[in-house]
Design a protein around this motif. Sequence first.
Motif, PDB file in Angstrom:
ATOM      1  N   ASN A  66      15.359 -22.600  -4.361  1.00 57.46           N
ATOM      2  CA  ASN A  66      15.753 -23.961  -4.725  1.00 57.46           C
ATOM      3  C   ASN A  66      14.562 -24.889  -4.942  1.00 57.46           C
ATOM      4  N   GLY A  67      13.350 -24.320  -4.883  1.00 58.65           N
ATOM      5  CA  GLY A  67      12.177 -25.137  -5.125  1.00 58.65           C
ATOM      6  C   GLY A  67      11.652 -25.836  -3.884  1.00 58.65           C
ATOM      7  N   PHE A  68      12.192 -25.470  -2.700  1.00 56.26           N
ATOM      8  CA  PHE A  68      11.681 -26.062  -1.464  1.00 56.26           C
ATOM      9  C   PHE A  68      10.472 -25.290  -0.961  1.00 56.26           C
ATOM     10  N   VAL A  69       9.554 -26.012  -0.296  1.00 51.76           N
ATOM     11  CA  VAL A  69       8.378 -25.346   0.268  1.00 51.76           C
ATOM     12  C   VAL A  69       8.774 -24.658   1.570  1.00 51.76           C
ATOM     13  N   VAL A  70       8.446 -23.383   1.686  1.00 50.30           N
ATOM     14  CA  VAL A  70       8.768 -22.630   2.885  1.00 50.30           C
ATOM     15  C   VAL A  70       7.474 -22.307   3.638  1.00 50.30           C
ATOM     16  N   GLN A  71       7.483 -22.595   4.932  1.00 49.37           N
ATOM     17  CA  GLN A  71       6.308 -22.294   5.762  1.00 49.37           C
ATOM     18  C   GLN A  71       6.564 -21.027   6.571  1.00 49.37           C
ATOM     19  N   GLY A  72       5.496 -20.339   6.941  1.00 49.49           N
ATOM     20  CA  GLY A  72       5.628 -19.191   7.835  1.00 49.49           C
ATOM     21  C   GLY A  72       6.066 -17.942   7.093  1.00 49.49           C
ATOM     22  N   SER A  73       6.473 -16.938   7.881  1.00 45.39           N
ATOM     23  CA  SER A  73       6.817 -15.647   7.288  1.00 45.39           C
ATOM     24  C   SER A  73       8.193 -15.677   6.664  1.00 45.39           C
ATOM     25  N   THR A  74       8.283 -15.082   5.508  1.00 44.55           N
ATOM     26  CA  THR A  74       9.594 -14.914   4.911  1.00 44.55           C
ATOM     27  C   THR A  74       9.787 -13.449   4.608  1.00 44.55           C
ATOM     28  N   PHE A  75      11.036 -13.038   4.770  1.00 42.86           N
ATOM     29  CA  PHE A  75      11.364 -11.657   4.471  1.00 42.86           C
ATOM     30  C   PHE A  75      11.402 -11.479   2.958  1.00 42.86           C
ATOM     31  N   VAL A  76      10.618 -10.536   2.461  1.00 43.64           N
ATOM     32  CA  VAL A  76      10.589 -10.355   1.011  1.00 43.64           C
ATOM     33  C   VAL A  76      11.005  -8.947   0.600  1.00 43.64           C
ATOM     34  N   GLY A  77      11.496  -8.189   1.567  1.00 47.97           N
ATOM     35  CA  GLY A  77      11.924  -6.833   1.242  1.00 47.97           C
ATOM     36  C   GLY A  77      10.752  -5.983   0.783  1.00 47.97           C
ATOM     37  N   LEU A  78      10.972  -5.259  -0.282  1.00 44.02           N
ATOM     38  CA  LEU A  78       9.928  -4.349  -0.747  1.00 44.02           C
ATOM     39  C   LEU A  78       8.987  -5.016  -1.750  1.00 44.02           C
ATOM     40  N   GLN A  79       9.071  -6.338  -1.812  1.00 48.37           N
ATOM     41  CA  GLN A  79       8.249  -7.094  -2.755  1.00 48.37           C
ATOM     42  C   GLN A  79       6.773  -6.721  -2.692  1.00 48.37           C
ATOM     43  N   ASN A  80       6.222  -6.679  -1.444  1.00 46.41           N
ATOM     44  CA  ASN A  80       4.800  -6.382  -1.291  1.00 46.41           C
ATOM     45  C   ASN A  80       4.451  -5.019  -1.884  1.00 46.41           C
ATOM     46  N   TYR A  81       5.363  -4.064  -1.676  1.00 45.18           N
ATOM     47  CA  TYR A  81       5.108  -2.727  -2.218  1.00 45.18           C
ATOM     48  C   TYR A  81       5.177  -2.741  -3.736  1.00 45.18           C
ATOM     49  N   ALA A  82       6.177  -3.453  -4.239  1.00 46.86           N
ATOM     50  CA  ALA A  82       6.319  -3.516  -5.692  1.00 46.86           C
ATOM     51  C   ALA A  82       5.084  -4.158  -6.302  1.00 46.86           C
ATOM     52  N   ASP A  83       4.579  -5.215  -5.615  1.00 42.24           N
ATOM     53  CA  ASP A  83       3.407  -5.913  -6.147  1.00 42.24           C
ATOM     54  C   ASP A  83       2.180  -5.019  -6.212  1.00 42.24           C
ATOM     55  N   ILE A  84       2.117  -4.088  -5.270  1.00 35.48           N
ATOM     56  CA  ILE A  84       0.942  -3.222  -5.222  1.00 35.48           C
ATOM     57  C   ILE A  84       0.717  -2.534  -6.565  1.00 35.48           C
ATOM     58  N   PHE A  85       1.811  -2.076  -7.153  1.00 39.13           N
ATOM     59  CA  PHE A  85       1.659  -1.214  -8.321  1.00 39.13           C
ATOM     60  C   PHE A  85       1.671  -1.969  -9.641  1.00 39.13           C
ATOM     61  N   ARG A  86       1.811  -3.294  -9.572  1.00 40.42           N
ATOM     62  CA  ARG A  86       2.006  -4.049 -10.808  1.00 40.42           C
ATOM     63  C   ARG A  86       0.838  -4.962 -11.119  1.00 40.42           C
ATOM     64  N   GLY A  87       0.677  -5.243 -12.375  1.00 42.98           N
ATOM     65  CA  GLY A  87      -0.226  -6.298 -12.835  1.00 42.98           C
ATOM     66  C   GLY A  87      -1.652  -6.147 -12.349  1.00 42.98           C
ATOM     67  N   ASP A  88      -2.243  -7.301 -11.993  1.00 43.52           N
ATOM     68  CA  ASP A  88      -3.639  -7.330 -11.588  1.00 43.52           C
ATOM     69  C   ASP A  88      -3.870  -6.539 -10.313  1.00 43.52           C
ATOM     70  N   THR A  89      -3.001  -6.778  -9.318  1.00 46.85           N
ATOM     71  CA  THR A  89      -3.140  -6.042  -8.057  1.00 46.85           C
ATOM     72  C   THR A  89      -2.932  -4.561  -8.306  1.00 46.85           C
TER      73      THR A  89
END
Lengths: 351, 284
Positions: A66-89
């Motif tokens: 919704n465009g709100f700023v979120v502080q602290g840890s958020t659950f992102v599922g497998l996002q971090n893993y997906a990011d590993i293999f994509r784009g610049d990272t």
Amino acid sequence: MTATAPVVDRPAKKPKREQRFDEGTGRLAAVLLSPTLVVLALVVLFPIISALRESLFQSGQHLDANGFVVQGSTFVGLQNYADIFRGDTGHRFWNAFYNTTFFTVVCVVLETVLGVAMALIMHKAFRGRGIVRASILVPWAIPTIISALLWKWIFQADGVFNAIIGTQVLWSTDGWQAKLSIVIADTWKTAPFIGLLVLAGLQTIPAEVYEAAKVDGASAWKTFTRITLPLVKPALLVAVLFRILDTLRIFDLPFVLVGPHKDSVETLSMLAYDEAFNVRFGPAAAYATVLFLYVAVVAYMFVKILGADVIGEARAKKPGGGGGGKGWRRKNAVKASPGTSVGAVSMGGGV
Amino acid sequence: MAAVAPQPAEAGPLRRWAPLIGVAVIVIYCLAPFYWMLVSAFRRPSDQFSNAPIPAPFSFQNFKDVFSGDNGFGRGLLNSLIVAGSVTILTLIIGMVAAYTLARLDFKFKNVVLAIIITTSMFPGISLVVPLLKLFVNIHWINTYQAMIVPSLSFALPLAVWNLTAFFRQMPRELEQAAMVDGCTPAQAFRKVIIPLAAPGVFTTAIITFIAAWNEFLIALSMTNKKSIQTANVIIAQFTGTTGRDQPFGSQMAAGVVVTIPLVIAVLLFQRRIVAGLTAGGVK
């Protein structure tokens, strides 16, 4: 009592007295082993589980749906893993993955060949064993980061290495020569160590075997490939396995010898360290988990493929009664022996 | 076939000398870089870039610089000693009990337990360090000794347990049985008979564990950012030159010599034992 039998080393000759002495040992063993297991659970099991959990979260500020700023840890599922293999990272990851694999394959092959050659020479030489043994332990005893600095010094633009080979290569900067400098430094440190372990294996081969080969007129090469290698194989496999595991997590050497953020030598460990140091624990944990899985898969395949091969070979060589027993014993030796070298070899590369 | 038989008889001078030459090559291969570190450490800082094989005017200036500068190297050595010493002592205390249990008691899942202990040392250091780092940040352990000591047990303990298990196995069971016949409890038998007799093996394990802990870098680097608590290894890696970006190799080599010499002396003195410890069980 029958329940304990399968795990006993030598079930055949067990005096009665001893069994009484061992009564209720299950509980006693549990009590005595618990300190070690608790410590290992704390420093190994907990971090692994926690890394798995951590890798599913993202910390810091970001915007939610919704465009709100979120502080602290958020659950992102497998996002971090997906990011590993994509784009610049993704590019950075595959580069690090390639480097890690490259170092592992090249270094371990070189170290094995050199180490075996060293072991054969040392086995032949009767004089100066003490000196040799002491001197091959020196590279092992020098802390990896000191040897990294040492090699950085040797590989200086106007350093001794260039002076000897008469070139002006900028070794520890970047590019293929940086890779090569890592390979040379790593090989220097650990090839003698493989030599040491193989030498210990060679010394357990009885002299009669060689005498028999001599009588049969076997050539030196035949003796080596048909007798020495198979008999020294368990010791060699263990050494190689742990060198592989060690090189897969290589960190100190490239980190100090060449430095962080260098495409040509960045390994998976360095990548994870870099992320963690920038307080991106989620992606760091994801990288660490991927590395951990990679190490586990390689270790499993190594044991599976070569372990199976050991049995197959033993059976093919000695068909009939003796074959099975020998194969079993050998396989057992391989399975049982990693331990010593675990720590031993892992010391070579640092954890 | 028979015609080829006299092959081994041609034991000429080459056959006799080849192993010796080979040994010389190995020794040079292993020691040459170490020698270069020594030589570079004993040069005058102004001769730093000389490639002469022997330092022309012998100088201790690099060593003086290392200890006198504000780089905290002396403190770093002390920190290394505290960390590696604590790791070694803790590991031996915890590991000895476990190793004795694994070597002597027969119980279910013994091999499984041993396998688990060994396996724990295979995990990549970085995958342990990342979560522990976060934990230690939360409980304010960053820049403490325990933050370096506790994670180091992850590799030191499996190593020690394995070494000691192999060692205890070599000792005859009759020793404790005799002691117990004479009226000792099992714990007394362990304390009064086994520990004194196992001293050489424990000592060997202690050296190997100490060297491993002394060489540790990743954990010490990750868990600290204050100079006063960093170990010698971390401090040397972060030495900065007096003039901006250049690397002070002379003092780094001198510091390297200081850090390495105790280990090299230990290796020279105890090489037989260290080799026995490193190869115990792995080959037999």
